[in-house]
Structures are given as C-alpha cells and as structure tokens.
Design a protein around this motif. Sequence first.
Motif, PDB file in Angstrom:
ATOM      1  N   GLN A  74      33.867  33.620  31.540  1.00  0.00           N
ATOM      2  CA  GLN A  74      33.697  33.516  33.039  1.00  0.00           C
ATOM      3  C   GLN A  74      33.669  32.097  33.843  1.00  0.00           C
ATOM      4  O   GLN A  74      33.895  32.110  34.773  1.00  0.00           O
ATOM      5  CB  GLN A  74      32.585  34.515  33.490  1.00  0.00           C
ATOM      6  CG  GLN A  74      32.946  36.027  33.455  1.00  0.00           C
ATOM      7  CD  GLN A  74      33.895  36.297  34.493  1.00  0.00           C
ATOM      8  OE1 GLN A  74      35.080  35.986  34.571  1.00  0.00           O
ATOM      9  NE2 GLN A  74      33.395  37.439  35.558  1.00  0.00           N
ATOM     10  N   ASN A  77      37.384  31.371  33.677  1.00  0.00           N
ATOM     11  CA  ASN A  77      38.117  32.028  34.894  1.00  0.00           C
ATOM     12  C   ASN A  77      37.703  31.482  36.100  1.00  0.00           C
ATOM     13  O   ASN A  77      38.774  31.433  36.891  1.00  0.00           O
ATOM     14  CB  ASN A  77      37.850  33.567  34.456  1.00  0.00           C
ATOM     15  CG  ASN A  77      38.347  34.113  33.236  1.00  0.00           C
ATOM     16  OD1 ASN A  77      39.173  33.579  32.708  1.00  0.00           O
ATOM     17  ND2 ASN A  77      38.002  35.324  32.856  1.00  0.00           N
ATOM     18  N   HIS A  78      36.462  31.365  36.455  1.00  0.00           N
ATOM     19  CA  HIS A  78      36.148  31.095  37.886  1.00  0.00           C
ATOM     20  C   HIS A  78      36.547  29.707  38.242  1.00  0.00           C
ATOM     21  O   HIS A  78      37.244  29.486  39.198  1.00  0.00           O
ATOM     22  CB  HIS A  78      34.618  31.024  37.954  1.00  0.00           C
ATOM     23  CG  HIS A  78      34.130  32.544  38.354  1.00  0.00           C
ATOM     24  ND1 HIS A  78      33.740  33.208  37.160  1.00  0.00           N
ATOM     25  CD2 HIS A  78      33.849  33.232  39.427  1.00  0.00           C
ATOM     26  CE1 HIS A  78      33.646  34.439  37.668  1.00  0.00           C
ATOM     27  NE2 HIS A  78      33.549  34.231  39.106  1.00  0.00           N
ATOM     28  N   TYR A  81      40.228  29.968  38.811  1.00  0.00           N
ATOM     29  CA  TYR A  81      40.474  30.493  40.330  1.00  0.00           C
ATOM     30  C   TYR A  81      40.279  29.759  41.341  1.00  0.00           C
ATOM     31  O   TYR A  81      41.120  29.807  42.580  1.00  0.00           O
ATOM     32  CB  TYR A  81      39.332  31.948  40.257  1.00  0.00           C
ATOM     33  CG  TYR A  81      39.547  32.786  41.550  1.00  0.00           C
ATOM     34  CD1 TYR A  81      40.513  33.271  42.174  1.00  0.00           C
ATOM     35  CD2 TYR A  81      37.974  32.452  42.411  1.00  0.00           C
ATOM     36  CE1 TYR A  81      40.453  33.626  43.572  1.00  0.00           C
ATOM     37  CE2 TYR A  81      37.975  33.096  43.464  1.00  0.00           C
ATOM     38  CZ  TYR A  81      39.089  33.760  44.014  1.00  0.00           C
ATOM     39  OH  TYR A  81      39.008  34.294  45.366  1.00  0.00           O
ATOM     40  N   TYR A 127      40.781  40.289  36.815  1.00  0.00           N
ATOM     41  CA  TYR A 127      41.679  39.243  37.207  1.00  0.00           C
ATOM     42  C   TYR A 127      43.123  39.692  37.367  1.00  0.00           C
ATOM     43  O   TYR A 127      43.631  40.355  36.704  1.00  0.00           O
ATOM     44  CB  TYR A 127      41.673  37.868  36.593  1.00  0.00           C
ATOM     45  CG  TYR A 127      40.258  37.435  36.709  1.00  0.00           C
ATOM     46  CD1 TYR A 127      39.829  36.196  37.657  1.00  0.00           C
ATOM     47  CD2 TYR A 127      39.155  37.797  35.828  1.00  0.00           C
ATOM     48  CE1 TYR A 127      38.645  35.849  37.801  1.00  0.00           C
ATOM     49  CE2 TYR A 127      38.048  37.127  35.941  1.00  0.00           C
ATOM     50  CZ  TYR A 127      37.627  36.419  36.886  1.00  0.00           C
ATOM     51  OH  TYR A 127      36.452  35.751  37.076  1.00  0.00           O
ATOM     52  N   TRP A 129      46.871  37.663  37.030  1.00  0.00           N
ATOM     53  CA  TRP A 129      47.281  36.229  36.587  1.00  0.00           C
ATOM     54  C   TRP A 129      48.907  36.330  36.551  1.00  0.00           C
ATOM     55  O   TRP A 129      49.621  37.049  36.223  1.00  0.00           O
ATOM     56  CB  TRP A 129      46.947  36.075  35.081  1.00  0.00           C
ATOM     57  CG  TRP A 129      45.421  36.333  34.736  1.00  0.00           C
ATOM     58  CD1 TRP A 129      44.814  37.429  34.515  1.00  0.00           C
ATOM     59  CD2 TRP A 129      44.727  35.118  34.465  1.00  0.00           C
ATOM     60  NE1 TRP A 129      43.472  37.155  34.135  1.00  0.00           N
ATOM     61  CE2 TRP A 129      43.452  35.763  34.106  1.00  0.00           C
ATOM     62  CE3 TRP A 129      44.695  33.721  34.690  1.00  0.00           C
ATOM     63  CZ2 TRP A 129      42.255  35.253  33.908  1.00  0.00           C
ATOM     64  CZ3 TRP A 129      43.512  33.020  34.594  1.00  0.00           C
ATOM     65  CH2 TRP A 129      42.244  33.747  34.241  1.00  0.00           C
ATOM     66  N   THR A 148      40.605  36.883  29.372  1.00  0.00           N
ATOM     67  CA  THR A 148      41.276  36.012  30.016  1.00  0.00           C
ATOM     68  C   THR A 148      42.385  35.549  28.842  1.00  0.00           C
ATOM     69  O   THR A 148      42.317  35.632  27.802  1.00  0.00           O
ATOM     70  CB  THR A 148      40.305  34.607  30.094  1.00  0.00           C
ATOM     71  OG1 THR A 148      41.088  33.339  30.412  1.00  0.00           O
ATOM     72  CG2 THR A 148      39.555  34.195  28.922  1.00  0.00           C
ATOM     73  N   THR A 160      45.620  32.343  39.011  1.00  0.00           N
ATOM     74  CA  THR A 160      44.960  33.797  38.988  1.00  0.00           C
ATOM     75  C   THR A 160      44.228  34.154  40.414  1.00  0.00           C
ATOM     76  O   THR A 160      44.092  33.240  41.243  1.00  0.00           O
ATOM     77  CB  THR A 160      43.889  33.710  37.900  1.00  0.00           C
ATOM     78  OG1 THR A 160      43.402  34.986  37.631  1.00  0.00           O
ATOM     79  CG2 THR A 160      42.681  32.984  38.339  1.00  0.00           C
ATOM     80  N   ASP A 162      40.878  36.420  41.506  1.00  0.00           N
ATOM     81  CA  ASP A 162      39.639  37.317  41.108  1.00  0.00           C
ATOM     82  C   ASP A 162      39.591  38.489  41.739  1.00  0.00           C
ATOM     83  O   ASP A 162      39.579  38.399  43.209  1.00  0.00           O
ATOM     84  CB  ASP A 162      38.379  36.514  41.168  1.00  0.00           C
ATOM     85  CG  ASP A 162      37.257  36.919  40.894  1.00  0.00           C
ATOM     86  OD1 ASP A 162      37.172  37.897  40.564  1.00  0.00           O
ATOM     87  OD2 ASP A 162      36.054  36.093  40.582  1.00  0.00           O
TER      88      ASP A 162
END
Length: 205
Positions: A74, A77-78, A81, A127, A129, A148, A160, A162
């Motif tokens: 995370q 991922n964030h 994003y 998410y 992608w 991910t 991506t 979210d």
Amino acid sequence: MHDLPPLPYAETALEPHISARTLSFHHGKHHKAYVDKTNELIAGTALEKLDLVELIREAAKDKEKQALFNNAAQIWNHDFYWKSMAPQGGGAPDGALARQIGLDFGSFEKFRESFKAKAAGHFGSGYCWLVLGADGKLAIVTTANAETPVADTRLVPLLTTDVWEHTYYLDYQNRRPAYLDAFLDHLVNWEFAAANFAAARAEAA
C-alpha cells in the motif's frame, strides 16, 4: 526504514476533481499509516535493508507475512497512484503509448470505456491498472485490496487509479463512476504513463 513519500503537487492542486480535504486524509492519514505499520513490522529484522519493491516481493512469498505485504504494497500503490494524476491531466495520450493503445484496444475510446468499466465494476476495495505484459501488449487489470502488479515481475504497471472508497467518498459519496470520469477526463497523468512505457520497452530491448 521507509519514509512517507511526499505528494507530487499541493493538496489543492487537483481541485475541484479531488478536494484538498480528501488528499489530506488519504495521504496524510491512510498512506502514512501504511508507512508507520511497515516500519513497525520490519524493525530489527533483516528486512529493514530491503528497498520497497524487494520488500513487497519478499513478503509476497510468505503467507505469514501477509500483514507486512499489505502495508508495504500500500505504500507503493499509493505513491504510484499520486504520480498517476496531475493538475490539468486527463484526456488522451500521444506518441508511442497512444499508438500501442490503438493497437491493443482498437482505439483510445475503447480503452477508456474498458478501463472505466473494469474500475467501476471491481467489487470492494482495490485498484485498476494499465499494465504492459511480458508479451509486449497492454492490458487492464484490477487487483483487490493491497494486491499490486509490482509483485509480479511479468507485469509492468504504467498507471493506476485507486478504487478504495476512501479515495472518493468525501467528494463523490458512493458514485464511483463519477470519480472515474473525473480521473480519466481531468486527472490521469499520461506523461507519467508514457515514461513508464518507454522505460519498460527500453529495458526489454
């Protein structure tokens, strides 16, 4: 140990499509909590020495490290994003990425329709992608929760969005499709996606 990556723009930069209040909570509380928990879980272990992607891939191999995977993934991922959006973003890409989208999806309009449908239809949190596969073709994939594509060396993430509810609820309530329209029409950072695409193709050459 890992630090909270800064936003690549001011908290007000994505208004009116994403509010400063949303970014303040999403980045300053949610994203920060993942950083803090990851650091807590790796403190005093050999995992402290790994960079974030190495840590994610190592944790993905061990079911007993699910909590570590969730939090470390995370963080990544964030950060990805945030970089997938830009003030005055949105619209269609150009150049090599635009040509590849045309080849693999038929047209940008078909890509947009498919991306929105998959993101809107994804059940629960996660998410959506745009990735480049090992076969050299683009694909749209969704992942649940913290999953991910960076954990899978066969996929290269290009951008991506979210779709965890806290991403859009303060601004759009439960209207995920309206948030996705704002993302695609006004926020998506095609320069970031194109740079990722160019780097992946250069590495594969």
